[in-house]
Write an enzyme that holds these catalytic residues in place. Structure first.
Site, PDB file in Angstrom:
ATOM      1  N   CYS A 173       6.358 -11.230  53.764  1.00 53.81           N
ATOM      2  CA  CYS A 173       7.575 -10.894  54.583  1.00 53.81           C
ATOM      3  C   CYS A 173       7.347 -11.066  56.110  1.00 53.81           C
ATOM      4  O   CYS A 173       6.492 -10.621  56.696  1.00 53.81           O
ATOM      5  CB  CYS A 173       7.784  -9.260  54.405  1.00 53.81           C
ATOM      6  SG  CYS A 173       8.873  -8.302  55.687  1.00 53.81           S
TER       7      CYS A 173
ATOM      8  N   CYS B   4       7.557  -8.176  58.662  1.00 52.39           N
ATOM      9  CA  CYS B   4       6.742  -7.363  58.317  1.00 52.39           C
ATOM     10  C   CYS B   4       5.170  -7.977  59.126  1.00 52.39           C
ATOM     11  O   CYS B   4       4.504  -7.241  59.900  1.00 52.39           O
ATOM     12  CB  CYS B   4       6.069  -7.467  56.973  1.00 52.39           C
ATOM     13  SG  CYS B   4       7.280  -6.662  55.931  1.00 52.39           S
TER      14      CYS B   4
END
Length: 109
Positions: free
Chosen positions: A31, A34
């Site tokens: 991600c 993230c």
């Protein structure tokens, strides 16, 4: 103090039974957003270590916890206090925005 990785087996002790508020970063290696939030939470952890603990939960490796808290979009940053979710923030946000969202728990450092 920096962020620590927490697994399903450690979640209760590290988060639910913590003696201070805990910011939980639900994330995954793949991600991109993230990875942008990670350093922001490291900084918050370092600057507010007296007020909160910051932990990371990899949703791929700890699917039971992600499912329990209904994590469907990451990064998801939840604040737990006294074993309950008090606040949540979904998506990558700058440090100032996260500090504002969690200001009630960060103290006045």
């Amino acid at each position: 103090m920096s962020t620590i990785d927490v697994t399903t087996s450690e979640f209760e002790a590290e988060v639910l039974n913590s003696d201070k508020p805990v910011i939980v970063d639900f994330w995954a290696e793949w991600c991109g957003p993230c990875r942008m939030v990670g350093p922001v939470l490291e900084a918050i952890s370092d600057e507010h270590a007296d007020s909160v603990k910051v932990v990371k939960v990899n949703v791929d490796d700890n699917q039971e916890i992600a499912a329990k808290y209904g994590i469907t979009s990451i990064p998801a940053v939840y604040l737990f206090n006294d074993g309950k979710v008090q606040k949540q923030s979904i998506g990558a946000k700058p440090k100032a925005a996260l500090e504002k969202e969690f200001a009630d728990y960060l103290g006045s450092e």
